[in-house]
Design an enzyme around this catalytic site. Sequence first.
Site, PDB file in Angstrom:
ATOM      1  N   GLN A   1       1.041  -1.059  -0.016  1.00 27.38           N
ATOM      2  CA  GLN A   1      -0.342   0.267   0.069  1.00 27.38           C
ATOM      3  C   GLN A   1       0.878   1.198   0.258  1.00 27.38           C
ATOM      4  O   GLN A   1       0.574   2.167   0.181  1.00 27.38           O
ATOM      5  CB  GLN A   1      -0.956   0.086   1.233  1.00 27.38           C
ATOM      6  CG  GLN A   1      -2.146  -1.185   1.892  1.00 27.38           C
ATOM      7  CD  GLN A   1      -2.981  -1.093   0.126  1.00 27.38           C
ATOM      8  OE1 GLN A   1      -3.307  -0.001  -0.485  1.00 27.38           O
ATOM      9  NE2 GLN A   1      -3.678  -2.250   0.264  1.00 27.38           N
TER      10      GLN A   1
ATOM     11  N   CYS B   1      -8.470  -9.339   4.544  1.00 26.31           N
ATOM     12  CA  CYS B   1      -7.934  -9.831   4.705  1.00 26.31           C
ATOM     13  C   CYS B   1      -6.884  -9.497   6.186  1.00 26.31           C
ATOM     14  O   CYS B   1      -5.548  -9.323   5.782  1.00 26.31           O
ATOM     15  CB  CYS B   1      -6.717 -10.005   3.618  1.00 26.31           C
ATOM     16  SG  CYS B   1      -7.564 -10.334   1.410  1.00 26.31           S
TER      17      CYS B   1
END
Length: 410
Positions: free
Chosen positions: A201, A364
Amino acid sequence: MNASAIREDFPILNQTVNGHPLVYLDSAATSQKPKPVIDVLKRYYETDNSNVHRGVHTLGSRATEAYELAREKVAQFIHAPDAAQVVFTRGTTESINMVAYGYARPRLQPGDEIVLTAAEHHSNLIPWQQVAKATGATLRYIPLQPDGTITLEDAAATINAKTKLVAIAHISNVLGTIHPVAELAKLAHAVGAVIVVDGAQSVPHMPTDVQALDCDFLAFSGHKMCGPTGVGVLYGKRRWLDEMEPTYFGGEMIDVVELYDATWKDTPWKFEGGTPIIAGAIGLGAAVDYLTAIGMDAIRAHDQELTDYALERLRSVPDLTIYGPVEAQQRGGLVTFNLGDIHPHDVSTVLDAEGVAIRAGHHCAQPLMRFLNVPATARASFYLYNTRSDIDALVHALHSAKEFFQHATV
Ligand code: C6P
């Protein structure tokens, strides 16, 4: 940075969904692809497609050159000292597993500790659970503050002489928290441990300098940074990559093969067994060109500006709980929330009816959901092609959702 002009580069955004202009707020799951990346992939398949490092024909040379050039572009993008330190993989998950299998499993033993946080994506958690089970090492968690951040004091108290490996996301995919990776690297190195950074990310959203971070390994995925799916990167310090055994064995990665033994190519090719991800890597190289031309500082500033605006606008929605740090400077470009006790999947479905695409679920990160004491959350994530009007559409759709469920329950 002119996000409205940038939008024009992304053909997919120019469509309506359920009768509304598409508002794509799910880039943390996967980003959209700009025309220059799509064009490079098309051109590769139309003019250069061939296997690499094998044929001596013209197409083979062109494909090999383009593939290795992509490696150099990625190396520059993350400030790796040498392109040989960039291994092409299928994505973040595979990259982390390669470190778990190739670095950690042969080295760790009972009494050793692996340090992580409960906010990790499963891809940066389960490989370490497996290493712990296989080697007898123990997992230790840096405690999370109520807003999901960690403190350096807690990190210093968790990382000790037994620590052999620290594994942490640079930016959490759920809370957007930016972790102090450079400081954690210092703490890890002070006790002789290595640090593995999950950059899934962060690399797409902010400038990355592996030398300044002093990380031992960095894993990230092409598809979250305007590149194709199916390609990612494992960066590693040269010493570790040279010492590590390959994870996959077969064609392409060998030097000399005898009947009962074989030797490997040098780093990084020894890690790229079989026909590599040729088009994927070339597409990732094009994505790197695209992001570099816009500027990673500008992309980070844009993310921050949108996050600030989103945090402010979302506060107007009644009954909305926002998770994670309150300051946009402490976050990546995403906001995770719940709307009253409406299940995030239902929220997402109502938003989709207005053309607004967000993600809902456990992302997740089941241990983090347990920490937040929720089964799931909704998440809106931003990228260079999003504008304030996308956030206005999100807020409008959330008001509609609230109204819809109020009536539904009466
Ligand atoms: N997170 C999300 O919607 P792969 O699937 O290998 O490209 O990336 C895995 C991964 C690892 N770490 C972090 C921090 C991530 O965010 C992701 C992918 C997506 O949040 C899909 S679950």
